[in-house]
Design a protein around this motif. Structure first.
Motif, PDB file in Angstrom:
ATOM      1  N   GLU A 190      59.604  -5.914  19.381  1.00 32.94           N
ATOM      2  CA  GLU A 190      60.769  -6.601  18.840  1.00 32.94           C
ATOM      3  C   GLU A 190      61.984  -6.207  19.662  1.00 32.94           C
ATOM      4  O   GLU A 190      61.947  -5.215  20.401  1.00 32.94           O
ATOM      5  N   PRO A 191      63.069  -6.954  19.553  1.00 33.12           N
ATOM      6  CA  PRO A 191      64.267  -6.598  20.324  1.00 33.12           C
ATOM      7  C   PRO A 191      64.705  -5.162  20.050  1.00 33.12           C
ATOM      8  O   PRO A 191      64.667  -4.691  18.910  1.00 33.12           O
ATOM      9  N   ALA A 192      65.125  -4.463  21.093  1.00 34.29           N
ATOM     10  CA  ALA A 192      65.539  -3.070  20.950  1.00 34.29           C
ATOM     11  C   ALA A 192      66.799  -2.967  20.115  1.00 34.29           C
ATOM     12  O   ALA A 192      67.724  -3.777  20.244  1.00 34.29           O
ATOM     13  N   THR A 193      66.831  -1.973  19.231  1.00 33.48           N
ATOM     14  CA  THR A 193      68.020  -1.765  18.391  1.00 33.48           C
ATOM     15  C   THR A 193      69.049  -0.885  19.083  1.00 33.48           C
ATOM     16  O   THR A 193      70.191  -0.827  18.650  1.00 33.48           O
ATOM     17  N   ARG A 194      68.636  -0.205  20.144  1.00 26.79           N
ATOM     18  CA  ARG A 194      69.552   0.652  20.901  1.00 26.79           C
ATOM     19  C   ARG A 194      69.336   0.396  22.389  1.00 26.79           C
ATOM     20  O   ARG A 194      68.247   0.021  22.817  1.00 26.79           O
ATOM     21  N   VAL A 195      70.371   0.660  23.185  1.00 25.15           N
ATOM     22  CA  VAL A 195      70.238   0.470  24.627  1.00 25.15           C
ATOM     23  C   VAL A 195      69.222   1.459  25.194  1.00 25.15           C
ATOM     24  O   VAL A 195      68.348   1.097  25.981  1.00 25.15           O
ATOM     25  N   GLN A 196      69.358   2.728  24.785  1.00 20.50           N
ATOM     26  CA  GLN A 196      68.406   3.739  25.244  1.00 20.50           C
ATOM     27  C   GLN A 196      68.144   4.729  24.128  1.00 20.50           C
ATOM     28  O   GLN A 196      69.061   5.143  23.421  1.00 20.50           O
ATOM     29  N   ASP A 197      66.886   5.104  24.003  1.00 20.96           N
ATOM     30  CA  ASP A 197      66.498   6.115  23.026  1.00 20.96           C
ATOM     31  C   ASP A 197      66.469   7.490  23.683  1.00 20.96           C
ATOM     32  O   ASP A 197      66.462   7.606  24.913  1.00 20.96           O
ATOM     33  N   PRO A 198      66.417   8.553  22.886  1.00 27.52           N
ATOM     34  CA  PRO A 198      66.291   9.904  23.462  1.00 27.52           C
ATOM     35  C   PRO A 198      65.023  10.041  24.296  1.00 27.52           C
ATOM     36  O   PRO A 198      64.081   9.251  24.183  1.00 27.52           O
ATOM     37  N   TYR A 199      64.993  11.075  25.106  1.00 28.57           N
ATOM     38  CA  TYR A 199      63.873  11.284  26.013  1.00 28.57           C
ATOM     39  C   TYR A 199      62.532  11.397  25.288  1.00 28.57           C
ATOM     40  O   TYR A 199      61.482  11.035  25.839  1.00 28.57           O
ATOM     41  N   GLY A 200      62.549  11.915  24.058  1.00 26.82           N
ATOM     42  CA  GLY A 200      61.303  12.056  23.320  1.00 26.82           C
ATOM     43  C   GLY A 200      60.555  10.740  23.193  1.00 26.82           C
ATOM     44  O   GLY A 200      59.326  10.720  23.047  1.00 26.82           O
ATOM     45  N   PHE A 201      61.288   9.648  23.257  1.00 24.30           N
ATOM     46  CA  PHE A 201      60.691   8.317  23.186  1.00 24.30           C
ATOM     47  C   PHE A 201      60.668   7.649  24.565  1.00 24.30           C
ATOM     48  O   PHE A 201      59.639   7.137  25.000  1.00 24.30           O
ATOM     49  N   ARG A 202      61.807   7.702  25.240  1.00 25.85           N
ATOM     50  CA  ARG A 202      61.932   6.969  26.501  1.00 25.85           C
ATOM     51  C   ARG A 202      61.039   7.542  27.600  1.00 25.85           C
ATOM     52  O   ARG A 202      60.520   6.803  28.437  1.00 25.85           O
ATOM     53  N   ALA A 203      60.838   8.855  27.603  1.00 27.59           N
ATOM     54  CA  ALA A 203      60.064   9.493  28.671  1.00 27.59           C
ATOM     55  C   ALA A 203      58.677   9.930  28.211  1.00 27.59           C
ATOM     56  O   ALA A 203      58.020  10.712  28.910  1.00 27.59           O
ATOM     57  N   PHE A 204      58.222   9.425  27.078  1.00 25.89           N
ATOM     58  CA  PHE A 204      56.932   9.865  26.568  1.00 25.89           C
ATOM     59  C   PHE A 204      55.791   9.572  27.545  1.00 25.89           C
ATOM     60  O   PHE A 204      54.961  10.456  27.810  1.00 25.89           O
ATOM     61  N   PRO A 205      55.670   8.376  28.129  1.00 28.88           N
ATOM     62  CA  PRO A 205      54.545   8.139  29.052  1.00 28.88           C
ATOM     63  C   PRO A 205      54.565   9.078  30.252  1.00 28.88           C
ATOM     64  O   PRO A 205      53.506   9.508  30.730  1.00 28.88           O
TER      65      PRO A 205
END
Length: 444
Positions: free
Chosen positions: A242-257
């Motif tokens: 779904e469309p993102a609710t925030r421009v960027q999430d914290p690293y715990g989510f954004r850098a998980f892969p």
């Protein structure tokens, strides 16, 4: 489970140790060939016609069985029977690979021990990554009837017995089979825990409406690390796009892969290294080509280095889990009260952060590399040690704290998604999450 000296896997070692799998022998041909060669050797052969270690230049006549008695000296807590059984499987498979020169009749006796629940009474301490001499010497004395077996299974025809002769002594114990068994068990369980971590992260993504953009195929194709790609694909299939609710999430989510993918890659390298040695002739001397080849194949530097890297990677993925846990405490991300409390001012699941950080501290301690140290023993004749034994032991110890960290995150994510009344004890939720996280890891 058929053993052939060539195809034993970490999963099979775990299954034989903990799942009670019976073993059969595919062929004794390579073991017989090495034994026949050993019988005809003349001249000095380390451990057969000479002493060992600093006594390598001392010619002996017989006396090999004294080597077993002098080396059967482990210390510390008992090793659980399942790990001892796994060691027997590894050593049997190595004999089948050829190169030891040990009497091939011992192979059938070891298979009998495995299949009827007989294991040697091993102790924790006694090896430094250059061979599990104490563990295998104890096993040899059990075969000789000089030490009692631990028994947990069908009695069969009585305790396993084999009359090892002097020439069999060093060939029997020249192996890191116990270290490899521990390493294989740890890697098998970690594979399931790392898979479970993706499922837990997906719950946290859903709980905070985290953006799925970081796992998009176009993003991952731009940086094609194998583990990263596998983790991103697995997580992508679990998320609502779904469309993102925030421009960027914290690293715990954004850098998980990227972070978790590095752990997956480290595990893959460790498994490859361990499975190579599970099916290798790590004997010294190696009996091959009609000769005895004195060598250093017993040295487990590759295993130690791979496991050191793996434990460091586990810390990284656990740290990211605690970071997501912290985000789950924040109303700005969950839309709930602070700490997912059921009323203003309540502590909610705050204590999970303490529990997770306690477990993470243990993981950091266990990640200290063993390969930065060494040892010089036997009057300088053995002047380096890998400490792979300690690396394997520490990797086994990582299982519990990693499971706890992931269970803490899962508990908070489930509460954020589904809520929980004040009458439901948090301990119950955490234990339920531990069962969910560890379920796959404890099945063979």
């Amino acid at each position: 489970m058929e053993l052939d000296g060539a195809r034993l896997t970490c999963g099979q070692v775990h299954e034989a140790g903990y799942g009670g799998a019976r073993v059969t022998i595919a062929s004794l041909d390579r073991a017989r060939a090495a034994w026949a060669t050993a019988q005809g050797l003349t001249g000095p052969v380390y451990g057969k016609s000479t002493g060992v270690g600093a006594n390598r230049d001392v010619l002996l006549e017989g006396g090999g069985l004294d080597l077993l008695r002098s080396h059967a000296c482990g210390a510390g807590p008992p090793v659980e029977p399942a790990r001892a059984r796994a060691m027997l499987v590894v050593r049997l498979n190595q004999f089948l690979a050829g190169g030891s020169g040990v009497d091939p009749a011992v192979c059938s006796v070891l298979a009998y021990a495995i299949n009827h629940g007989y294991t040697p009474p091993l102790r924790t301490y006694g090896a430094i990554g250059t061979g599990d001499l104490t563990a295998l010497a104890i096993t040899a004395l059990c075969l000789l009837g000089e030490l009692p077996w631990h028994h947990d299974g069908s009695p069969g025809e009585g305790p396993p017995r084999h009359a090892l002769v002097s020439a069999d002594a060093l060939p029997f114990i020249s192996s890191g089979a116990a270290t490899l068994a521990d390493a294989a068990i740890a890697c098998h369980r970690l594979r399931h825990l790392l898979d479970a971590a993706v499922e837990v992260a997906a719950l946290s993504f859903a709980a905070v409406d985290a953006s799925a953009e970081p796992v998009a195929a176009v993003v991952q194709e731009a940086r094609p690390h194998p583990g990263q790609a596998v983790v991103a694909e697995s997580l992508r299939g679990r998320l609502a796009h779904e469309p993102a609710t925030r421009v960027q999430d914290p690293y715990g989510f954004r850098a998980f892969p990227q972070v978790h993918g590095a752990a997956v890659d480290a595990l893959g390298r460790a498994v490859t290294t361990i499975e190579t040695d599970l099916n290798a002739a790590t004997e010294n001397p190696l009996i091959a080509g009609g000769l005895a080849w004195h060598n250093g194949n017993f040295h487990a530097a590759a295993v130690a280095l791979a496991l050191d890297a793996l434990r460091a990677a586990l810390v990284q993925t656990a740290q990211l889990s605690t970071a997501r846990l912290a985000t789950l405490m924040d109303p700005a991300y969950t839309g709930h009260l602070p700490f997912l409390g059921d009323r203003p001012g309540a502590s909610g699941v705050l204590i999970l952060e303490y529990v997770a950080q306690d477990a993470l501290a243990d993981l950091r301690h266990l990640a200290n590399p063993v390969t930065t140290g060494t040892a010089v023993i036997s009057r300088g004749a053995e002047d380096h040690a890998a400490f792979a034994t300690q690396a394997a032991r520490h990797t086994l110890r990582c299982l519990e704290p990693l499971e706890i960290v992931l269970a803490c995150e899962r508990t908070a994510a489930v509460r954020a998604l589904h809520g929980s009344g004040p009458d439901r004890p948090l301990t119950g939720d955490l234990e339920e999450s531990r069962r969910a996280v560890s379920g796959a890891a404890t099945r063979t």
